[in-house]
Motif scaffolding. Structure first.
Motif, PDB file in Angstrom:
ATOM      1  N   GLY A 241       0.670  -1.376  -0.205  1.00 59.72           N
ATOM      2  CA  GLY A 241      -0.038  -0.035   0.034  1.00 59.72           C
ATOM      3  C   GLY A 241       0.854   1.313   0.052  1.00 59.72           C
ATOM      4  N   ILE A 242       1.920   1.222   0.005  1.00 57.11           N
ATOM      5  CA  ILE A 242       2.829   2.130  -0.011  1.00 57.11           C
ATOM      6  C   ILE A 242       3.863   2.359  -1.474  1.00 57.11           C
ATOM      7  N   ALA A 243       3.629   3.149  -2.034  1.00 58.22           N
ATOM      8  CA  ALA A 243       4.387   3.280  -3.438  1.00 58.22           C
ATOM      9  C   ALA A 243       5.786   3.332  -3.472  1.00 58.22           C
ATOM     10  N   ALA A 244       6.433   3.957  -2.592  1.00 60.37           N
ATOM     11  CA  ALA A 244       7.990   4.491  -2.453  1.00 60.37           C
ATOM     12  C   ALA A 244       8.097   4.717  -0.970  1.00 60.37           C
ATOM     13  N   PRO A 245       9.158   4.503  -0.286  1.00 64.35           N
ATOM     14  CA  PRO A 245       9.552   4.659   1.216  1.00 64.35           C
ATOM     15  C   PRO A 245       9.012   5.969   1.748  1.00 64.35           C
ATOM     16  N   LEU A 246       8.441   5.950   2.744  1.00 60.12           N
ATOM     17  CA  LEU A 246       7.852   7.184   3.412  1.00 60.12           C
ATOM     18  C   LEU A 246       8.738   7.411   4.849  1.00 60.12           C
ATOM     19  N   GLY A 247       8.790   8.864   4.968  1.00 58.99           N
ATOM     20  CA  GLY A 247       9.303   8.917   6.357  1.00 58.99           C
ATOM     21  C   GLY A 247       8.154   8.961   7.511  1.00 58.99           C
ATOM     22  N   GLY A 248       8.589   8.902   8.811  1.00 63.03           N
ATOM     23  CA  GLY A 248       7.547   8.937   9.769  1.00 63.03           C
ATOM     24  C   GLY A 248       8.089   9.127  11.172  1.00 63.03           C
ATOM     25  N   VAL A 249       7.185   8.865  12.058  1.00 61.48           N
ATOM     26  CA  VAL A 249       7.683   9.069  13.625  1.00 61.48           C
ATOM     27  C   VAL A 249       6.851   7.736  14.011  1.00 61.48           C
ATOM     28  N   ILE A 250       7.568   6.873  14.863  1.00 63.28           N
ATOM     29  CA  ILE A 250       7.069   5.903  15.510  1.00 63.28           C
ATOM     30  C   ILE A 250       7.129   6.116  17.163  1.00 63.28           C
ATOM     31  N   ASN A 251       5.926   6.020  17.735  1.00 64.39           N
ATOM     32  CA  ASN A 251       6.153   5.896  19.370  1.00 64.39           C
ATOM     33  C   ASN A 251       5.949   4.306  19.583  1.00 64.39           C
ATOM     34  N   VAL A 252       7.152   4.081  20.471  1.00 61.86           N
ATOM     35  CA  VAL A 252       6.905   2.538  21.079  1.00 61.86           C
ATOM     36  C   VAL A 252       6.825   2.586  22.677  1.00 61.86           C
ATOM     37  N   GLY A 253       5.892   1.860  23.006  1.00 59.91           N
ATOM     38  CA  GLY A 253       5.692   1.814  24.420  1.00 59.91           C
ATOM     39  C   GLY A 253       4.514   1.683  25.078  1.00 59.91           C
ATOM     40  N   LEU A 254       4.103   2.384  26.386  1.00 60.48           N
ATOM     41  CA  LEU A 254       2.558   1.829  27.021  1.00 60.48           C
ATOM     42  C   LEU A 254       1.763   3.077  26.786  1.00 60.48           C
ATOM     43  N   ARG A 255       2.016   4.242  26.261  1.00 63.95           N
ATOM     44  CA  ARG A 255       1.208   5.328  26.057  1.00 63.95           C
ATOM     45  C   ARG A 255       0.666   5.653  27.615  1.00 63.95           C
ATOM     46  N   PRO A 256       1.544   6.146  28.261  1.00 71.71           N
ATOM     47  CA  PRO A 256       1.093   6.452  29.664  1.00 71.71           C
ATOM     48  C   PRO A 256       0.125   7.583  29.784  1.00 71.71           C
ATOM     49  N   THR A 257       0.181   8.652  28.798  1.00 71.33           N
ATOM     50  CA  THR A 257      -0.910   9.686  28.776  1.00 71.33           C
ATOM     51  C   THR A 257      -2.412   9.255  28.525  1.00 71.33           C
ATOM     52  N   VAL A 258      -2.638   8.194  27.898  1.00 72.48           N
ATOM     53  CA  VAL A 258      -3.982   7.826  27.457  1.00 72.48           C
ATOM     54  C   VAL A 258      -4.364   6.431  27.787  1.00 72.48           C
ATOM     55  N   ASP A 259      -3.327   5.563  28.394  1.00 71.54           N
ATOM     56  CA  ASP A 259      -3.582   4.109  28.828  1.00 71.54           C
ATOM     57  C   ASP A 259      -3.400   3.933  30.161  1.00 71.54           C
ATOM     58  N   LYS A 260      -4.029   3.132  30.609  1.00 68.84           N
ATOM     59  CA  LYS A 260      -3.721   2.809  32.190  1.00 68.84           C
ATOM     60  C   LYS A 260      -2.473   1.912  32.097  1.00 68.84           C
ATOM     61  N   PRO A 261      -1.833   2.173  33.442  1.00 67.41           N
ATOM     62  CA  PRO A 261      -0.421   1.376  33.660  1.00 67.41           C
ATOM     63  C   PRO A 261      -0.947  -0.227  33.403  1.00 67.41           C
ATOM     64  N   GLY A 262       0.187  -0.648  32.832  1.00 66.05           N
ATOM     65  CA  GLY A 262       0.504  -2.067  32.419  1.00 66.05           C
ATOM     66  C   GLY A 262       0.243  -2.288  30.927  1.00 66.05           C
ATOM     67  N   GLY A 263      -0.006  -3.624  30.744  1.00 62.49           N
ATOM     68  CA  GLY A 263      -0.300  -3.924  29.345  1.00 62.49           C
ATOM     69  C   GLY A 263       0.826  -4.003  28.390  1.00 62.49           C
ATOM     70  N   GLU A 264       0.639  -4.631  27.236  1.00 60.30           N
ATOM     71  CA  GLU A 264       1.630  -4.781  26.477  1.00 60.30           C
ATOM     72  C   GLU A 264       2.195  -3.585  25.617  1.00 60.30           C
ATOM     73  N   PRO A 265       3.736  -3.340  25.352  1.00 56.35           N
ATOM     74  CA  PRO A 265       3.860  -2.156  24.520  1.00 56.35           C
ATOM     75  C   PRO A 265       3.269  -2.190  23.133  1.00 56.35           C
ATOM     76  N   LYS A 266       3.064  -0.856  22.564  1.00 56.77           N
ATOM     77  CA  LYS A 266       2.462  -0.823  21.401  1.00 56.77           C
ATOM     78  C   LYS A 266       3.402   0.120  20.513  1.00 56.77           C
ATOM     79  N   LEU A 267       3.187  -0.224  19.261  1.00 56.30           N
ATOM     80  CA  LEU A 267       3.907   0.516  18.034  1.00 56.30           C
ATOM     81  C   LEU A 267       3.005   1.237  17.318  1.00 56.30           C
ATOM     82  N   GLU A 268       3.265   2.440  17.192  1.00 61.28           N
ATOM     83  CA  GLU A 268       2.439   3.153  16.424  1.00 61.28           C
ATOM     84  C   GLU A 268       2.930   4.043  15.453  1.00 61.28           C
ATOM     85  N   VAL A 269       2.784   4.003  14.320  1.00 66.31           N
ATOM     86  CA  VAL A 269       3.372   4.602  13.249  1.00 66.31           C
ATOM     87  C   VAL A 269       2.670   5.834  12.620  1.00 66.31           C
TER      88      VAL A 269
END
Length: 326
Positions: A241-269
């Motif tokens: 779905g991506i025609a050519a390499p794209l730049g971006g940012v990824i957040n790796v972690g537990l999203r402490p601002t919006v999620d409750k403590p604990g849980g598995e790490p999430k990767l959001e690009v």
């Protein structure tokens, strides 16, 4: 690249070797688990390929699956720098023509080093074996290069590749993990010989990123990857779905601002300059630069403002990287 599965049968006390894996002219064999296929591993594989060309042998790799530490109960949740399919692809780029995959089982772990040589390597027709400086094999790890040569009756020319150093530090999977754990992905990439990457499928999340003005692709990893330091990174992304390499940012972690403590790490690009549906698509994310550690913000407005700054910094970082490459 040809691929053959090899198993050890405890009932028959022998290895099950596909006939097609025994090559006329012999085999030049690199042996190891090769997690990461880093610069040191690549040197072992290249040596085997070079020897194969000089001696008219087939360049091959013998590796193991799953990881011995998992089978032996030493590491129940072992993670990898490079999953098995990725290792095979890298072997092929290095000139390997045949991959021998030995299923690691508790029964196989009891096989002595002498039997490993006598009942597997010799019947395979291995003429040259190339191993790393710290390679050990057989029950309790008692086998080394010298034993391999003796057990083969000197039929196998065993060559040992010395450690590779970069900027004064020995290249190793352990060192790469330490660097990634510290967020030093640029240095880890230098030891790998390429950017550290993960692959996964885009799955549905809470669509919170879209609500905040920064739509994200939630990545479900395809393999038990080693997870680098929690935080935000500048990345490049390729995939379906991506025609050519794209730049971006990824957040790796537990999203402490919006999620409750604990849980598995999430990767959001969050991809720059992209609009489209990526759900169900497989992406490859390459980590280029660590921007900041994960943190908890007092409000969503503060989080949104920081995400904007992260994106701006990532664009600058990736632009500098592109100019250096060109």
């Amino acid at each position: 690249m040809e691929r053959y599965e090899i198993a050890y049968s405890q009932a028959e006390e022998s290895f099950v070797i596909p006939a097609e894996a025994v090559k006329t002219g012999g085999i030049s064999l690199a042996i190891g688990f090769f997690d990461g296929v880093h610069l040191g591993h690549a040197e072992v594989v290249r040596r085997a390929v070079e020897q194969a060309r000089e001696r008219g042998q087939t360049p091959a790799v013998l590796t193991f699956d799953p990881h011995p530490r998992v089978v032996l109960g030493k590491d129940q949740y072992h993670t990898v720098l490079t999953p098995f399919p990725g290792k095979l692809e890298l072997f092929e780029t290095l000139g390997v023509e045949m991959a021998l995959v030995l299923t690691f089982t508790p029964d196989f772990s009891q096989v002595s080093a002498e039997r490993f040589v006598r009942d597997l390597l010799v019947p395979l027709g291995v003429g040259t074996a190339v191993v790393g400086f710290d390679f050990r094999f057989g029950h309790r790890g008692l086998g080394d290069a010298g034993l391999m040569s003796r057990a083969s009756g000197s039929a196998i020319d065993v060559q040992v590749v010395e450690p590779v150093y970069l900027s004064g530090a020995k290249v190793s999977s352990t060192r790469i993990r330490e660097l990634l754990d510290a967020g030093r992905c640029e240095e880890a990439s230098q030891l790998l010989g390429r950017p550290f990457e993960v692959q996964g499928t885009v799955v549905h999340g809470r669509a919170l990123g879209r609500q905040l003005g920064f739509p994200t692709a939630n990545l479900e990893l395809a393999s038990p990857y080693f997870i680098p330091r929690y935080g935000v990174y500048a990345v490049t992304v390729t995939g379906e779905g991506i025609a050519a390499p794209l730049g971006g940012v990824i957040n790796v972690g537990l999203r402490p601002t919006v999620d409750k403590p604990g849980g598995e790490p999430k990767l959001e690009v969050h991809l720059f300059d992209f609009s489209g549906d990526l759900y169900g698509k497989r992406l490859t994310v390459r980590f280029q630069s660590f921007l900041r550690p994960e943190m908890k913000f007092d409000s969503l407005d503060a989080l949104i403002a920081q995400i904007g700054r992260d994106a701006d910094e990532a664009r600058k970082t990736l632009s500098v990287s592109d100019s250096r490459i060109s």
